[in-house]
Design an enzyme around this catalytic site. Structure first.
Site, PDB file in Angstrom:
ATOM      1  N   HIS A  13       0.900  -1.071  -0.007  1.00  0.00           N
ATOM      2  CA  HIS A  13      -0.149   0.022  -0.014  1.00  0.00           C
ATOM      3  C   HIS A  13       0.868   1.187   0.102  1.00  0.00           C
ATOM      4  O   HIS A  13       0.424   2.440   0.355  1.00  0.00           O
ATOM      5  CB  HIS A  13      -0.986   0.089   1.114  1.00  0.00           C
ATOM      6  CG  HIS A  13      -1.832  -1.449   1.477  1.00  0.00           C
ATOM      7  ND1 HIS A  13      -2.972  -1.588   1.019  1.00  0.00           N
ATOM      8  CD2 HIS A  13      -1.310  -2.192   2.063  1.00  0.00           C
ATOM      9  CE1 HIS A  13      -3.326  -2.628   1.359  1.00  0.00           C
ATOM     10  NE2 HIS A  13      -2.615  -3.246   1.936  1.00  0.00           N
ATOM     11  N   SER A  71      14.792  22.210 -15.786  1.00  0.00           N
ATOM     12  CA  SER A  71      13.732  22.934 -16.064  1.00  0.00           C
ATOM     13  C   SER A  71      14.139  24.326 -16.372  1.00  0.00           C
ATOM     14  O   SER A  71      15.223  24.708 -15.976  1.00  0.00           O
ATOM     15  CB  SER A  71      13.021  23.069 -14.782  1.00  0.00           C
ATOM     16  OG  SER A  71      11.983  24.209 -14.733  1.00  0.00           O
ATOM     17  N   LYS A 128      15.680  21.874 -10.810  1.00  0.00           N
ATOM     18  CA  LYS A 128      15.154  20.428 -11.203  1.00  0.00           C
ATOM     19  C   LYS A 128      15.989  19.587 -11.915  1.00  0.00           C
ATOM     20  O   LYS A 128      16.810  19.843 -12.577  1.00  0.00           O
ATOM     21  CB  LYS A 128      13.802  21.045 -12.050  1.00  0.00           C
ATOM     22  CG  LYS A 128      12.818  21.476 -11.267  1.00  0.00           C
ATOM     23  CD  LYS A 128      12.262  20.566 -10.459  1.00  0.00           C
ATOM     24  CE  LYS A 128      11.231  19.574 -11.046  1.00  0.00           C
ATOM     25  NZ  LYS A 128       9.822  20.164 -11.493  1.00  0.00           N
ATOM     26  N   GLU A 144       9.581   8.704 -17.106  1.00  0.00           N
ATOM     27  CA  GLU A 144       8.389   9.192 -17.192  1.00  0.00           C
ATOM     28  C   GLU A 144       7.586   8.778 -18.503  1.00  0.00           C
ATOM     29  O   GLU A 144       6.411   8.399 -18.783  1.00  0.00           O
ATOM     30  CB  GLU A 144       8.157  10.715 -16.920  1.00  0.00           C
ATOM     31  CG  GLU A 144       8.464  11.076 -15.580  1.00  0.00           C
ATOM     32  CD  GLU A 144       8.633  12.474 -15.553  1.00  0.00           C
ATOM     33  OE1 GLU A 144       7.741  13.179 -15.091  1.00  0.00           O
ATOM     34  OE2 GLU A 144       9.401  13.187 -15.941  1.00  0.00           O
TER      35      GLU A 144
END
Ligand code: ARG
Length: 470
Positions: free
Chosen positions: A166, A287, A293, A300
């Site tokens: 979980h 970024s 970043k 992704e």
């Protein structure tokens, strides 16, 4: 115009005899597949060479005709490879483009190549040959990725991290154990891929349009020449079957599902909240506005590609649903989903095979995270069972100890013996051995368990399984 006056490649004369007007220009474009099926040219030529050789063998073509055809086909293959071939939409597809060019080049004998076959068995043969080659490359990439994962796992057999259920801290595991779970997924994927290859490796050539042909063809000879295990059994099924494309996409969907799960974990682990790993810079981007970043773009994107491949599987299933036997033009729609599924799988595997073995584990952070969240609570419960408590009672006892720890913001291993004994007098000094993370993982010492020596043994078996691959 007769064939003498018009080069075969200038018009589509493949069926002109039956028609009184030319195909509408839009319809020609709408029905053409050459823009995408030209990708099959090598396989198409390979199939034609085998077909021509067989026709000569059985006496349908003379030796000389066969040689002219074969030389012509080889020259066309070289032209296409060199980018010197002009594809024509009027000629609809890769098969008719090549055949028309052959006739342009070698004259009327070129028209004999299509004796005893149809584009229906031709295209079915081409796709199988093409997919078989792609499968072999994909198989090698999966093996490469697995080898990288297993070696990393072996080196991380002692690295302790929290295991989750979980996404809540559950029990400590070793990082190597976690990585070997990924390997198991890939091992099954590889098995599915090989199953698919085995089933597709039969030759539909000779099924002709749908019923077979009146010429004395030798389907065993063409099957063998093309490296197929045997000819397909039934001509109707041969020209209409696209199971192999569906099976490949099903394999691809499951593989990408697995890779999306790995991606998700990599993304989480690389975050400032987890800090379990660093991803190599070359797989990340920055970024333009936030200087701090480092975005995990590659995992992704792989996660996202899973959706695209699932779409291709559904496309093919829907394409084939309710189609009557035998060939239908619908089948031309099999190629783009299949091609894209293959390209996507290859690119994702290529990225992963380079990236995953090069992730940098941050073992101190993983260890610290495993210390939080009472990951050894089950070990304490098991300890009490060994001391004579029933598991349900020990669960209750440990639950109260954890509640106390939550209140105090201290792990069970940070309690004093006297504090622990408040919850059960069965607890003695040796409890601290089971409350350590090292003790916890080492105790799960059976096949499939997370103990470091089990992880090393499992990695050894996993590597040996790769060695057995052809
Ligand atoms: N371009 C067609 C395809 O990809 C080749 C087979 C066409 N056969 C036919 N009878 N129209 O499926």
């Amino acid at each position: 115009m007769t064939d003498q006056q018009t080069p075969a490649s200038a018009t589509n004369s493949a069926w002109g005899g039956r028609f009184s007007e030319a195909v509408d220009a839009f319809v020609a474009r709408f029905t053409a597949s050459v823009n995408f099926d030209q990708r099959l040219y090598r396989q198409d030529i390979r199939g034609s060479l085998a077909h021509a050789a067989m026709l000569a063998e059985v006496g349908v073509l003379s030796r000389d005709e066969c040689e002219q055809i074969s030389a012509g086909l080889r020259a066309i293959e070289a032209q296409i490879a060199a980018g010197d071939f002009e594809w024509s939409e009027t000629l609809e597809d890769v098969h008719m483009n090549i055949e028309a060019r052959l006739t342009d080049a070698i004259g009327a004998v070129g028209k004999k190549l299509h004796t005893g076959r149809s584009r229906n068995d031709q295209v079915a043969t081409d796709i199988r040959l093409w997919l078989r080659d792609e499968i072999d490359q994909i198989s090698a990439l999966i093996t490469l990725l697995q080898a990288g994962i297993i070696k990393l796992a072996e080196s991380q057999a002692e690295t302790i991290m929290p295991g989750f259920t979980h996404l809540q801290t559950a029990q400590p595991v070793t990082f190597g154990h976690h990585l070997l779970a990924w390997n198991e997924m890939l091992q099954r994927d590889h098995g599915r891929l090989i199953d698919c290859r085995q089933r597709l490796n039969q030759s539909p050539l000779g099924a002709a349009a749908l019923a077979g042909t009146t010429y004395p063809i030798d389907r065993h000879a063409t099957a063998a020449a093309l490296g197929f295990e045997r000819p397909t059994e039934n001509s109707l099924d041969s020209v209409s079957d696209r199971d192999f494309a569906i099976e490949f996409c099903a394999f691809a969907s499951i593989l990408l599902t697995h890779m999306s799960r790995m991606s998700e974990e990599l993304i989480l682990w690389a975050s400032a909240q987890f800090q379990f790993i660093d991803l190599p810079d070359r797989f990340c981007t920055g970024s333009s506005i936030m200087p701090q970043k480092k975005n995990p773009d590659v995992p992704e994107l792989v996660r996202g590609k899973a959706g695209r491949v699932n779409g291709h599987l559904i496309s093919l299933l829907t394409l084939m649903k309710s189609q009557p036997l035998a060939y239908n033009k619908d089948n031309q729609e099999d190629k783009e989903p299949l091609f894209d599924a293959v390209d996507t799988v290859r690119d994702c595997l290529r990225a992963f095979a380079d990236m995953v073995p090069n992730i940098q584990p941050r073992s101190a952070e993983m260890y610290e995270a495993a210390r939080r969240g009472f990951s050894t609570a089950t070990d304490l419960a098991d300890y009490l069972v060994r001391r004579g408590l029933a598991f349900r009672d020990s669960h209750e006892v440990v639950g109260r100890a954890v509640a106390f720890g939550v209140e105090q913001q201290r792990d069970l291993s940070e309690f004093t013996l006297a504090e622990l004994q408040q919850f059960s007098d069965a607890i003695e000094q040796d409890v601290f051995e089971v409350l350590t993370l090292e003790g916890s993982v080492a105790a799960r010492d059976h096949i499939g368990g997370t103990a470091p020596n089990q992880v090393r043994a499992a990695a050894g078996r996993a590597l040996a399984a790769l060695d057995g691959r052809g």
